[in-house]
Design an enzyme around this catalytic site. Sequence first.
Site, short mmCIF file in Angstrom:
data_model
loop_
_atom_site.label_atom_id
_atom_site.label_comp_id
_atom_site.label_asym_id
_atom_site.label_seq_id
_atom_site.Cartn_x
_atom_site.Cartn_y
_atom_site.Cartn_z
CB THR A 17 27.71 40.40 53.58
OG1 THR A 17 28.58 39.47 52.89
CG2 THR A 17 27.89 41.80 53.02
CG ASP A 56 22.24 33.36 49.38
OD1 ASP A 56 23.03 33.33 48.40
OD2 ASP A 56 21.66 32.34 49.79
CG ASN A 108 36.03 35.73 51.97
OD1 ASN A 108 36.99 34.98 51.81
ND2 ASN A 108 35.10 35.49 52.89
CB SER A 141 41.11 33.60 42.58
OG SER A 141 41.09 32.56 41.63
CE1 TYR A 144 36.05 27.10 44.69
CE2 TYR A 144 38.03 26.00 43.87
CZ TYR A 144 37.43 26.94 44.69
OH TYR A 144 38.21 27.72 45.52
CE LYS A 182 36.86 30.67 44.01
NZ LYS A 182 36.49 31.94 44.70
CB THR A 207 39.18 27.93 56.20
OG1 THR A 207 39.02 27.31 54.90
CG2 THR A 207 40.36 28.90 56.15
#
Length: 275
Positions: free
Chosen positions: A32, A56, A83, A134, A148, A152, A183
Amino acid sequence: MTRTWLITGVSTGFGRHLAEQLLSAGDRVAGTVRRLDSVADLVATYRAAFHVAPLDLTDTARIRPVVDAAHAHFGRLDVVVSNAGYGLMGAAEELTDEQVRHQLDTNLLGSIQLIRAALPHLRADGGGRILQLSSVGGQVAFPGGSLYHATKWGIEGFADALAPEVAPFGIGVTLVEPGGARTEFRYGSSVLAPAIDAYAASPSARIRQVLEDRTALSLGDPARMAALMIATVDQTPAPRRLVLGSDAWTAITGALEKRLEEVREQKSVAFSTDL
């Protein structure tokens, strides 16, 4: 053995590395993305093995139809990788209500609904694996990352309870806890809250400095991390957690040891409340 993977967020980061490694090895991937043009190269190269759908995660009503369509396209799902997500950074007071809602909807509610949508297929297919991304931030909390961390730590609680629920169906659950990786997460997808001057002297200002400076490089190699995530699928039983990166290992072990030390100091107080 050829496997079929469902992976959210395959345009960049870990999702992209996973998709590329799996497709090049001969596996099939249902991915996706938010923009279809972001994976045009994968579509052109792996037409039969790669199925992509726009999604989304904040649009929770679309999650189940997308998962169902992926299963129908390939006829089965072996591994589901939750992910997709991003980081919202700033002191708790600095965050807007809209930012709070969007972070929770994406990282926590979206991940939960994705897994819930996949479970009937995994059960019907006789088992499988769930990999939930996570973070070191799912075990350790740093100033400036409160929302955030909330997502998690929340998804870790969900996955920890889920694992024994679905074990009788042959479904394994693994929480992936990477440290910093090179990343787009830090300097591409992370969002900064609007600043409040009073917090310039707060420890939360450190993360703002890092994101605005844009020079600090993470230690982790995302390709190596992705390869280790893939390797967990061959492990039986499924590892409950996969810690990736020396920074993650050091921070998590330190935090757990400190937490356990603090709890042990309260043993007599805790026992004193029993009837």
